[in-house]
Design an enzyme around this catalytic site. Structure first.
Site, PDB file in Angstrom:
ATOM      1  N   ARG A  41       0.283  14.836  12.779  1.00 21.17           N
ATOM      2  CA  ARG A  41       0.660  14.597  11.373  1.00 21.17           C
ATOM      3  C   ARG A  41       0.845  15.916  10.608  1.00 21.17           C
ATOM      4  NH1 ARG A  41      -1.009   9.280  10.230  1.00 21.17           N
ATOM      5  NH2 ARG A  41       0.544   9.244   8.590  1.00 21.17           N
ATOM      6  N   PRO A  42       1.687  16.851  11.081  1.00 22.64           N
ATOM      7  CA  PRO A  42       1.899  18.116  10.351  1.00 22.64           C
ATOM      8  C   PRO A  42       2.612  17.862   9.017  1.00 22.64           C
ATOM      9  CG  PRO A  42       3.489  17.902  12.119  1.00 22.64           C
ATOM     10  CD  PRO A  42       2.538  16.740  12.269  1.00 22.64           C
ATOM     11  N   ILE A  43       2.702  18.925   8.195  1.00 19.59           N
ATOM     12  CA  ILE A  43       3.426  18.776   6.917  1.00 19.59           C
ATOM     13  C   ILE A  43       4.545  19.804   6.797  1.00 19.59           C
ATOM     14  CG2 ILE A  43       1.483  17.709   5.674  1.00 19.59           C
ATOM     15  CD1 ILE A  43       0.971  20.491   4.400  1.00 19.59           C
ATOM     16  N   ASP A  44       5.039  20.293   7.921  1.00 15.66           N
ATOM     17  CA  ASP A  44       6.076  21.343   7.905  1.00 15.66           C
ATOM     18  C   ASP A  44       7.342  20.895   7.175  1.00 15.66           C
ATOM     19  OD1 ASP A  44       6.104  19.577  10.192  1.00 15.66           O
ATOM     20  OD2 ASP A  44       7.846  20.688  10.898  1.00 15.66           O
ATOM     21  N   CYS A  81      -4.752  12.587  12.855  1.00 14.93           N
ATOM     22  CA  CYS A  81      -5.506  11.325  12.922  1.00 14.93           C
ATOM     23  C   CYS A  81      -5.282  10.761  14.328  1.00 14.93           C
ATOM     24  CB  CYS A  81      -5.016  10.351  11.856  1.00 14.93           C
ATOM     25  SG  CYS A  81      -3.359   9.772  12.173  1.00 14.93           S
ATOM     26  N   ASP A 121       4.849   0.784  12.187  1.00 17.41           N
ATOM     27  CA  ASP A 121       3.578   0.187  11.753  1.00 17.41           C
ATOM     28  C   ASP A 121       3.390  -1.227  12.270  1.00 17.41           C
ATOM     29  OD1 ASP A 121       3.431   1.783   8.476  1.00 17.41           O
ATOM     30  OD2 ASP A 121       2.999   2.499  10.494  1.00 17.41           O
ATOM     31  N   LYS A 175       0.850  -1.209   0.000  1.00 18.50           N
ATOM     32  CA  LYS A 175       0.000   0.000   0.000  1.00 18.50           C
ATOM     33  C   LYS A 175       0.881   1.253   0.000  1.00 18.50           C
ATOM     34  CE  LYS A 175      -1.672   1.599   4.071  1.00 18.50           C
ATOM     35  NZ  LYS A 175      -1.440   3.000   4.400  1.00 18.50           N
ATOM     36  N   ASN A 176       1.911   1.248   0.847  1.00 16.00           N
ATOM     37  CA  ASN A 176       2.692   2.474   1.034  1.00 16.00           C
ATOM     38  C   ASN A 176       3.733   2.712  -0.050  1.00 16.00           C
ATOM     39  OD1 ASN A 176       1.120   2.936   3.220  1.00 16.00           O
ATOM     40  ND2 ASN A 176       2.673   2.435   4.754  1.00 16.00           N
ATOM     41  N   ARG A 186      -4.433  11.284   4.285  1.00 14.00           N
ATOM     42  CA  ARG A 186      -3.429  12.352   4.330  1.00 14.00           C
ATOM     43  C   ARG A 186      -2.360  12.183   3.255  1.00 14.00           C
ATOM     44  NH1 ARG A 186       0.721  12.552   6.545  1.00 14.00           N
ATOM     45  NH2 ARG A 186       0.452  14.346   7.642  1.00 14.00           N
ATOM     46  N   ARG A 213      -8.381  -0.269   5.302  1.00 16.22           N
ATOM     47  CA  ARG A 213      -7.504   0.714   4.641  1.00 16.22           C
ATOM     48  C   ARG A 213      -6.150   0.116   4.315  1.00 16.22           C
ATOM     49  NH1 ARG A 213      -6.985   6.397   7.391  1.00 16.22           N
ATOM     50  NH2 ARG A 213      -5.720   6.567   5.530  1.00 16.22           N
TER      51      ARG A 213
HETATM   52  C1  EPZ Z   1       4.202   7.021   6.230  1.00 16.97           C
HETATM   53  O1  EPZ Z   1       3.442   8.064   6.805  1.00 16.97           O
HETATM   54  C2  EPZ Z   1       3.283   5.813   6.184  1.00 16.97           C
HETATM   55  N1  EPZ Z   1       2.135   6.125   5.342  1.00 16.97           N
HETATM   56  C3  EPZ Z   1       2.821   5.471   7.599  1.00 16.97           C
HETATM   57  O2  EPZ Z   1       2.029   4.294   7.516  1.00 16.97           O
HETATM   58  C4  EPZ Z   1       4.050   5.164   8.449  1.00 16.97           C
HETATM   59  O3  EPZ Z   1       3.633   4.897   9.783  1.00 16.97           O
HETATM   60  C5  EPZ Z   1       4.998   6.359   8.421  1.00 16.97           C
HETATM   61  O4  EPZ Z   1       5.340   6.687   7.057  1.00 16.97           O
HETATM   62  C6  EPZ Z   1       6.295   6.093   9.182  1.00 16.97           C
HETATM   63  O5  EPZ Z   1       6.918   4.971   8.657  1.00 16.97           O
HETATM   64  C7  EPZ Z   1       2.269   6.037   4.000  1.00 16.97           C
HETATM   65  O6  EPZ Z   1       3.335   5.745   3.487  1.00 16.97           O
HETATM   66  C8  EPZ Z   1       1.042   6.331   3.191  1.00 16.97           C
HETATM   67  P1  EPZ Z   1       6.309  10.406   8.260  1.00 16.97           P
HETATM   68  P2  EPZ Z   1       4.031   9.582   6.794  1.00 16.97           P
HETATM   69  O7  EPZ Z   1       6.199  11.656   7.477  1.00 16.97           O
HETATM   70  O8  EPZ Z   1       4.760   9.822   5.546  1.00 16.97           O
HETATM   71  C9  EPZ Z   1       6.278  13.665  11.697  1.00 16.97           C
HETATM   72  C10 EPZ Z   1       0.140   2.969   7.804  1.00 16.97           C
HETATM   73  O9  EPZ Z   1      -0.331   2.444   8.816  1.00 16.97           O
HETATM   74  N2  EPZ Z   1       6.236  14.642  10.614  1.00 16.97           N
HETATM   75  O10 EPZ Z   1       7.525   9.564   8.139  1.00 16.97           O
HETATM   76  O11 EPZ Z   1       2.926  10.497   7.163  1.00 16.97           O
HETATM   77  C11 EPZ Z   1       4.984  12.864  11.789  1.00 16.97           C
HETATM   78  O12 EPZ Z   1       4.010  13.573  12.518  1.00 16.97           O
HETATM   79  C12 EPZ Z   1       0.643   4.392   7.870  1.00 16.97           C
HETATM   80  O13 EPZ Z   1       0.269   2.403   6.692  1.00 16.97           O
HETATM   81  C13 EPZ Z   1       6.349  16.000  10.911  1.00 16.97           C
HETATM   82  O14 EPZ Z   1       6.477  16.377  12.058  1.00 16.97           O
HETATM   83  O15 EPZ Z   1       5.048   9.484   8.009  1.00 16.97           O
HETATM   84  C14 EPZ Z   1       5.442  11.603  12.492  1.00 16.97           C
HETATM   85  O16 EPZ Z   1       5.497  11.832  13.887  1.00 16.97           O
HETATM   86  C15 EPZ Z   1       0.407   5.024   9.238  1.00 16.97           C
HETATM   87  N3  EPZ Z   1       6.289  16.907   9.907  1.00 16.97           N
HETATM   88  C16 EPZ Z   1       6.856  11.396  11.944  1.00 16.97           C
HETATM   89  O17 EPZ Z   1       7.268  12.668  11.423  1.00 16.97           O
HETATM   90  C17 EPZ Z   1       6.142  16.518   8.585  1.00 16.97           C
HETATM   91  O18 EPZ Z   1       6.120  17.397   7.698  1.00 16.97           O
HETATM   92  C18 EPZ Z   1       6.942  10.369  10.827  1.00 16.97           C
HETATM   93  O19 EPZ Z   1       6.061  10.795   9.811  1.00 16.97           O
HETATM   94  C19 EPZ Z   1       6.024  15.135   8.295  1.00 16.97           C
HETATM   95  C20 EPZ Z   1       6.089  14.220   9.320  1.00 16.97           C
END
Ligand code: EPZ
Length: 419
Positions: free
Chosen positions: A122-125, A117, A306, A22-23, A93, A398
């Site tokens: 889950r910010p996007i900074d 969620c 995960d 999926k990812n 997201r 999902r």
């Molecule tokens: C991906 O999410 C996966 N989703 C998640 O899987 C997975 O848990 C995660 O990576 C970590 O491995 C998909 O690939 C669709 P991150 P993503 O950006 O990209 C913080 C599942 O169950 N962060 O690596 O959103 C964030 O809040 C899902 O399949 C910021 O602070 O994860 C988190 O604490 C759940 N600012 C950490 O970083 C940002 O701009 C890791 O997030 C982006 C992230």
């Protein structure tokens, strides 16, 4: 809302095929926005809700999409829109990944800020800082961010504060449609990132450093169509390994890549599982009650966040006490309270949970709060004595394709009811 009715206490036995990741499929399908030529993506878990949402996202942006089995064909449907619809972003997201391709190609994109969620804000900074490093300006407008680059993006150096999977993917896609060589420092190293990188190469970009924390992308202004086969889903595979271990079973996961699961396999062996990777899959045998083994989640290649929840389910049955530390998300222990309803002994405080293993768990009514917490409840229910009712199965749908059918193939007593 659908529920799973699970009569536990049976050892899982037999073989099951792992679906496509999926990812990996999500960013790869969204990366088809980088070209107007047709693309074909195979081994996509098309039954998953998030994949259906991604198809709707591509169509809402102007693509024509045809799904046949696990194959998805994406073709141009005229000019692309540069706004991802809020109702899709709030459902998934990962829709924010549409920003990279659209910003790079058109110099403008309006992105709804994805809500948080159950597992965190889950910010996007980090995504936004990456786009700024490539020359984008951002303006907040209502619940949206408008990203603009009037003279398009410029190749540059992106340094991520944290190896965010999504931010790495967004930066790679933006760089792929930007002439020149961009470098992404502190990039995430997940196998799904490497699969996206291979897709971008097929589109005509040059990508190096995949799997390392420094990825170089030489982009081009015109990318071509291509065909790609998505890697198997390591999180689904890991979930099945944990279900096999929790039930003292003997399972064969066809199509699983052991190399993508080395941190999990290491911990499972320490807990007493016999694991035999072979060309084309992974076999697991669990002959005794698991030993207590502590884990700390980390970005890849560390223990995957995960699989933290399903791992905790296994530790609830272990001989001894263990510690589970969650360092990636800020609120990922929601499954602990539900496991406690089944008799688990867990004390969660901050980002650490202490688990005292018990001989047996008992069936109960429990509720899924996110994809992996739901998976953890299924793993626990399969091992528990008696009947468990898992509610809000839509969370599980999902991330797991035909989960109940696959588990029944392994001898589990699982039925889905539409209550
Ligand atoms: C991906 O999410 C996966 N989703 C998640 O899987 C997975 O848990 C995660 O990576 C970590 O491995 C998909 O690939 C669709 P991150 P993503 O950006 O990209 C913080 C599942 O169950 N962060 O690596 O959103 C964030 O809040 C899902 O399949 C910021 O602070 O994860 C988190 O604490 C759940 N600012 C950490 O970083 C940002 O701009 C890791 O997030 C982006 C992230």
């Amino acid at each position: 809302m659908d529920r799973f009715i699970i009569d536990g206490g049976r050892r899982l036995r037999g073989s099951v095929r792992v679906s496509g990741s999926k990812n990996a499929a999500l960013p790869i399908l969204i990366a088809t926005l980088l070209t107007d030529e047709p693309c074909r993506v195979d081994n996509v878990p098309t039954r998953l809700r998030d994949i259906k949402t991604t198809v709707r996202l591509l169509e809402s942006l102007g693509k024509k999409v045809a799904v046949k089995g696990s194959s998805v064909r994406v073709a141009s449907g005229g000019s692309l829109k540069t706004q991802a619809p809020y109702d899709l972003v709030k459902q998934m997201r990962a829709s924010v990944l549409a920003a990279g391709p659209l910003l790079a190609r058109f110099g403008l994109v309006r992105v709804p800020i994805p809500g948080g969620c159950a597992i965190g804000l889950r910010p996007i900074d980090i995504h936004l800082k990456a786009f700024a490093a490539l020359g984008a300006r951002e303006v907040a407008d209502g619940g949206d961010i408008i990203l603009s680059a009037p003279s398009l993006l410029k190749a540059g150096r992106v340094r991520l504060d944290f190896p965010s999977v999504g931010a790495t993917e967004n930066a790679m896609m933006a760089a792929a449609a930007t002439p020149g060589t961009s470098v992404i420092e502190n990039a995430a190293r997940e196998p799904e990132i490497a699969d996206l990188g291979r897709f971008l190469e097929r589109l005509g970009a040059r990508v190096s450093g995949l799997g390392s924390s420094r990825v170089r992308v030489r982009g081009a202004s015109a990318l071509k169509g291509c065909r790609h086969i998505v890697i198997p889903d390591r999180i689904e595979a890991g979930t099945f390994l944990l279900a096999g271990a929790a039930t003292g079973g003997e399972i064969d996961l066809k199509g699983a890549h052991a190399d993508d699961l080395s941190a999990v396999i290491l911990k499972l062996r320490a807990a007493g599982a016999e694991i035999k990777p072979y060309t084309g899959g992974i076999r697991l045998v669990m002959r005794r009650r698991p030993k207590a083994v502590s884990v700390t989640t980390l970005p890849y290649p560390g223990f995957p966040t995960d699989l933290q929840a399903p791992w905790m389910s296994l530790m609830c049955l272990a001989r001894g006490a263990s510690r589970v530390r969650e360092t990636v998300f800020e609120n990922r222990f929601l499954h602990a309270a539900e496991l406690a309803r089944m008799g688990a002994q867990i004390r969660a405080r901050g980002n650490e949970a202490r688990v005292a293993g018990v001989e047996r768990l008992s069936g109960a009514w429990v509720m899924a709060s996110d994809i992996r917490a739901g998976a953890a409840l299924v793993v626990a229910a399969l091992a528990a004595g008696g009947r468990t009712v898992v509610q809000r199965v839509y969370h599980i749908d999902r991330g797991y394709e035909r989960l109940e059918a696959k588990l029944r193939r392994l001898g589990a007593r699982v039925t889905r009811t539409n209550a």
